[in-house]
Design a protein around this motif. Structure first.
Motif, PDB file in Angstrom:
ATOM      1  N   VAL A  70     -10.215 -11.922  -3.596  1.00  0.00           N
ATOM      2  CA  VAL A  70     -10.194 -12.185  -2.164  1.00  0.00           C
ATOM      3  C   VAL A  70      -9.004 -11.437  -1.590  1.00  0.00           C
ATOM      4  N   GLU A  71      -9.163 -10.901  -0.380  1.00  0.00           N
ATOM      5  CA  GLU A  71      -8.063 -10.180   0.247  1.00  0.00           C
ATOM      6  C   GLU A  71      -7.898 -10.633   1.687  1.00  0.00           C
ATOM      7  N   THR A  72      -6.649 -10.600   2.163  1.00  0.00           N
ATOM      8  CA  THR A  72      -6.339 -10.981   3.533  1.00  0.00           C
ATOM      9  C   THR A  72      -5.032 -10.321   3.940  1.00  0.00           C
ATOM     10  N   SER A  73      -4.876 -10.070   5.229  1.00  0.00           N
ATOM     11  CA  SER A  73      -3.605  -9.556   5.736  1.00  0.00           C
ATOM     12  C   SER A  73      -2.848 -10.611   6.521  1.00  0.00           C
ATOM     13  N   ASP A  74      -3.573 -11.680   6.952  1.00  0.00           N
ATOM     14  CA  ASP A  74      -2.972 -12.652   7.851  1.00  0.00           C
ATOM     15  C   ASP A  74      -3.288 -14.106   7.520  1.00  0.00           C
ATOM     16  N   PHE A  75      -4.022 -14.365   6.446  1.00  0.00           N
ATOM     17  CA  PHE A  75      -4.449 -15.709   6.039  1.00  0.00           C
ATOM     18  C   PHE A  75      -5.327 -16.370   7.110  1.00  0.00           C
ATOM     19  N   LEU A  76      -5.952 -15.541   7.949  1.00  0.00           N
ATOM     20  CA  LEU A  76      -6.967 -15.995   8.898  1.00  0.00           C
ATOM     21  C   LEU A  76      -8.331 -15.434   8.527  1.00  0.00           C
ATOM     22  N   LEU A  77      -8.388 -14.126   8.276  1.00  0.00           N
ATOM     23  CA  LEU A  77      -9.615 -13.457   7.842  1.00  0.00           C
ATOM     24  C   LEU A  77      -9.507 -13.187   6.338  1.00  0.00           C
ATOM     25  N   PHE A  78     -10.467 -13.712   5.585  1.00  0.00           N
ATOM     26  CA  PHE A  78     -10.506 -13.526   4.133  1.00  0.00           C
ATOM     27  C   PHE A  78     -11.794 -12.798   3.753  1.00  0.00           C
ATOM     28  N   ARG A  79     -11.656 -11.761   2.945  1.00  0.00           N
ATOM     29  CA  ARG A  79     -12.817 -11.027   2.407  1.00  0.00           C
ATOM     30  C   ARG A  79     -12.957 -11.357   0.926  1.00  0.00           C
ATOM     31  N   PHE A  80     -14.115 -11.902   0.541  1.00  0.00           N
ATOM     32  CA  PHE A  80     -14.424 -12.203  -0.853  1.00  0.00           C
ATOM     33  C   PHE A  80     -15.262 -11.059  -1.420  1.00  0.00           C
ATOM     34  N   ILE A  81     -14.818 -10.520  -2.566  1.00  0.00           N
ATOM     35  CA  ILE A  81     -15.431  -9.319  -3.122  1.00  0.00           C
ATOM     36  C   ILE A  81     -15.585  -9.502  -4.632  1.00  0.00           C
ATOM     37  N   ASN A 127       0.825  -1.201   0.000  1.00  0.00           N
ATOM     38  CA  ASN A 127       0.000   0.000   0.000  1.00  0.00           C
ATOM     39  C   ASN A 127       0.865   1.261   0.000  1.00  0.00           C
ATOM     40  N   ASP A 128       0.207   2.408  -0.171  1.00  0.00           N
ATOM     41  CA  ASP A 128       0.933   3.683  -0.222  1.00  0.00           C
ATOM     42  C   ASP A 128       1.697   3.962   1.063  1.00  0.00           C
ATOM     43  N   ASP A 129       1.200   3.467   2.207  1.00  0.00           N
ATOM     44  CA  ASP A 129       1.860   3.704   3.488  1.00  0.00           C
ATOM     45  C   ASP A 129       2.950   2.686   3.802  1.00  0.00           C
ATOM     46  N   GLY A 130       3.230   1.791   2.868  1.00  0.00           N
ATOM     47  CA  GLY A 130       4.265   0.792   3.066  1.00  0.00           C
ATOM     48  C   GLY A 130       3.769  -0.513   3.655  1.00  0.00           C
ATOM     49  N   ALA A 131       2.539  -0.528   4.187  1.00  0.00           N
ATOM     50  CA  ALA A 131       1.978  -1.760   4.743  1.00  0.00           C
ATOM     51  C   ALA A 131       1.605  -2.717   3.610  1.00  0.00           C
ATOM     52  N   HIS A 132       1.546  -3.989   3.935  1.00  0.00           N
ATOM     53  CA  HIS A 132       1.252  -5.003   2.916  1.00  0.00           C
ATOM     54  C   HIS A 132      -0.098  -5.673   3.171  1.00  0.00           C
ATOM     55  N   ILE A 133      -0.738  -6.036   2.101  1.00  0.00           N
ATOM     56  CA  ILE A 133      -1.949  -6.851   2.136  1.00  0.00           C
ATOM     57  C   ILE A 133      -1.847  -7.850   0.994  1.00  0.00           C
ATOM     58  N   TYR A 134      -2.469  -8.991   1.156  1.00  0.00           N
ATOM     59  CA  TYR A 134      -2.448 -10.013   0.107  1.00  0.00           C
ATOM     60  C   TYR A 134      -3.779  -9.989  -0.638  1.00  0.00           C
ATOM     61  N   TYR A 135      -3.689  -9.892  -1.955  1.00  0.00           N
ATOM     62  CA  TYR A 135      -4.859 -10.021  -2.814  1.00  0.00           C
ATOM     63  C   TYR A 135      -4.714 -11.294  -3.653  1.00  0.00           C
ATOM     64  N   ALA A 136      -5.849 -11.850  -4.031  1.00  0.00           N
ATOM     65  CA  ALA A 136      -5.825 -12.942  -5.010  1.00  0.00           C
ATOM     66  C   ALA A 136      -7.019 -12.775  -5.939  1.00  0.00           C
ATOM     67  N   THR A 137      -6.736 -12.744  -7.208  1.00  0.00           N
ATOM     68  CA  THR A 137      -7.798 -12.837  -8.202  1.00  0.00           C
ATOM     69  C   THR A 137      -7.998 -14.316  -8.516  1.00  0.00           C
ATOM     70  N   PHE A 138      -9.242 -14.708  -8.736  1.00  0.00           N
ATOM     71  CA  PHE A 138      -9.518 -16.107  -9.066  1.00  0.00           C
ATOM     72  C   PHE A 138     -10.738 -16.177  -9.964  1.00  0.00           C
ATOM     73  N   THR A 139     -10.949 -17.351 -10.528  1.00  0.00           N
ATOM     74  CA  THR A 139     -12.097 -17.580 -11.397  1.00  0.00           C
ATOM     75  C   THR A 139     -13.163 -18.341 -10.627  1.00  0.00           C
ATOM     76  N   ALA A 140     -14.337 -17.742 -10.499  1.00  0.00           N
ATOM     77  CA  ALA A 140     -15.491 -18.437  -9.926  1.00  0.00           C
ATOM     78  C   ALA A 140     -16.255 -19.094 -11.073  1.00  0.00           C
ATOM     79  N   TYR A 141     -16.656 -20.348 -10.847  1.00  0.00           N
ATOM     80  CA  TYR A 141     -17.311 -21.120 -11.906  1.00  0.00           C
ATOM     81  C   TYR A 141     -18.567 -21.778 -11.345  1.00  0.00           C
ATOM     82  N   ASP A 142     -19.701 -21.520 -11.965  1.00  0.00           N
ATOM     83  CA  ASP A 142     -20.967 -22.085 -11.479  1.00  0.00           C
ATOM     84  C   ASP A 142     -21.439 -23.280 -12.292  1.00  0.00           C
ATOM     85  N   GLY A 143     -20.580 -23.771 -13.174  1.00  0.00           N
ATOM     86  CA  GLY A 143     -20.932 -24.881 -14.048  1.00  0.00           C
ATOM     87  C   GLY A 143     -21.219 -24.456 -15.464  1.00  0.00           C
TER      88      GLY A 143
END
Length: 486
Positions: free
Chosen positions: A307-318, A283-299
């Motif tokens: 999805v984003e996370t800072s600690d691999f414990l809490l994940f936000r799906f957006i 980030n602009d302040d030097g802190a880090h966050i992990y993002y992952a783009t992925f493919t959602a498939y409904d068939g």
């Protein structure tokens, strides 16, 4: 100039013994009621014996299994049945009949991405602890995201830590908070602009929880003097489905990273979460966050999500929004460029595109930066993960598809300040399937979702024939020197 690429001895094969407890629905409500009636008819002393047998057989495969049985009972039926109070033993026994084991990597463990671990303590100088995300595929070809940890040693030897024996899904957070402005923007983009939507959103504050939205939707239904029209019902369903596609999940700190599973949880993900491209974003302040783009498939339909996370414990799906948020293979740059987020994408299944945005969740503009040229990539080009920043420029691994649908991994270089400028590309593949990597679920494929540079080497984890995962290393200087002007 030749590139001295070396394959390592580290290979990750799918393990059928890694099983997850999933809900099991044996049929419609009538059949479920029949099963419960039959269990209710069992003598109480037989209930205890049966339950003990089940726990002995499965407790070494799953943590807190009796607690899980009770939770499942509460999902299947009311804790108080008409006949009176049910013993805790019988409740657990009923719950056990509506669960099943799912071997999430029984078919494949592939398409990895590698990022630095947030915890780098306790290592020898020159070592790096990493997190490896992998696509695990099981029964029904349903894909999920699983994790491993490992260490790159000072001599660039790769060590992957053996996974823990248990697998656990996270708890879904019941009331994630939504930002009204962003939510309304997405509603407009997908065409939910009827009067009903205006009424629902007007009842909500600048931020709101899922239950607030539910109450507003119910209120809108009652405010219609003649009831909801079919169009309004479809509008309301669309609003609710959008909200459910944005959610948060939480793991417990005591769970080993290899025990944490991101399994499909929404209608858009019904048939899989595929090819997560994780990146450690500064980030602009030097802190880090992990993002992952992925493919959602409904068939039927593929949708890019984030999805984003800072600690691999809490994940936000957006949800990813905007006309440019389409197709597979979106990969985020690890920092902003000239004040904007930057992303690579594949809009048309053939070429590599570059996109910029002031909001990581919305993507509107795109431009082609690379097209297939060489014989090994004439079917299509795509990225193999997020760009890697080097002194020479942004190094991007690519995948190319050639004759006989053979997938190879290549590379190209973009200007650091203006990544729309392609500085060079490899004429020949960096990595192509050898004789040992050709056979698998999908023959003749090598594919990666994210590499990194360490101690002067490019380290590439890669899927082999959509079945297993291997690692290869190459001197970064040789890769860059082999680039030919675009």
């Amino acid at each position: 100039m030749s590139i001295h690429l070396k394959r390592t001895d580290a290979i990750l094969n799918p393990d059928q013994s890694r099983v997850l407890l999933r809900t099991f629905y044996p049929g419609d409500t009538r059949r479920v009621d029949g099963i419960i009636r039959r269990i209710m008819s069992l003598p109480e002393d037989q209930v205890g014996t049966l339950l003990d047998e089940i726990c002995v057989e499965f407790s070494q495969r799953h943590q807190e299994i009796r607690k899980t049985f009770l939770e499942r009972f509460g999902q299947v039926c009311d804790p108080l049945m008409p006949d009176g109070v049910i013993s805790e033993q019988r409740r657990m026994l009923i719950g056990s009949y509506f669960l099943a084991e799912y071997s999430l990597e029984s078919a494949a463990l592939f398409n990895p991405s590698m990022v630095p671990h947030p915890d780098q303590t306790g290592l020898l100088t020159g070592s790096l602890r990493f997190i490896l995300s992998l696509r695990a595929t099981g029964e029904g070809h349903i894909s999920s995201v699983t994790f491993r940890t490992g260490i790159i040693h000072p001599d660039n030897r790769i060590e992957v830590v053996a996974p823990a024996g248990f697998l656990t899904e996270p708890r879904q957070i019941p009331n994630p908070v939504y930002e009204k402005g962003l939510f309304e923007r997405r509603l407009s983009e997908i065409g939910l602009t009827r009067e009903l939507t205006r009424q629902v959103m007007n009842k909500l504050g600048s931020s709101f929880a899922l239950e607030d939205l539910r109450a507003s939707l119910q209120g809108a239904q009652f405010r219609q003097p003649d009831g909801m029209t079919q169009e309004d019902q479809e509008e309301a369903q669309g609003i609710w489905m959008l909200a459910r596609s944005n959610y948060e999940v939480q793991f417990q700190p005591a769970q080993d990273l290899s025990e944490r599973i991101l399994f499909p949880a929404t209608p858009s993900q019904r048939n899989g979460i595929e090819d997560a491209r994780f990146v450690r974003f500064r980030n602009d302040d030097g802190a880090h966050i992990y993002y992952a783009t992925f493919t959602a498939y409904d068939g039927k339909v593929v949708v890019p999500e984030l999805v984003e996370t800072s600690d691999f414990l809490l994940f936000r799906f957006i949800t990813l929004n905007g006309p440019a948020a389409v197709n597979k293979g979106m990969a985020l740059f690890p920092r902003k460029i000239n004040g904007s987020y930057a992303m690579l994408s594949r809009q048309d299944n053939e070429n590599i595109y570059l996109m910029f945005s002031d909001n990581v969740h919305f993507w509107n503009e795109h431009q082609v930066i690379l097209k297939p040229v060489f014989p090994w990539e004439l079917v299509q080009l795509g990225n193999c993960g997020s760009p890697i920043e080097t002194d020479a420029g942004w190094l991007v691994l690519s995948h190319g598809v050639g004759p006989m649908r053979k997938y190879c991994i290549g590379a190209f270089l973009l200007d650091r300040e203006d990544p729309s400028k392609v500085l060079g590309r490899l004429r020949e593949p960096l990595l192509k399937p050898n004789q040992n990597e050709r056979e698998g679920y999908v023959p003749n494929v090598v594919y990666s979702c994210g590499a990194l540079v360490r101690n002067g080497d490019l380290i590439v984890p890669y899927g082999m024939a959509d079945h297993a995962t291997g690692f290869a290393t190459a001197p970064l200087a040789e890769v860059l020197a082999a680039m030919e002007a675009a």
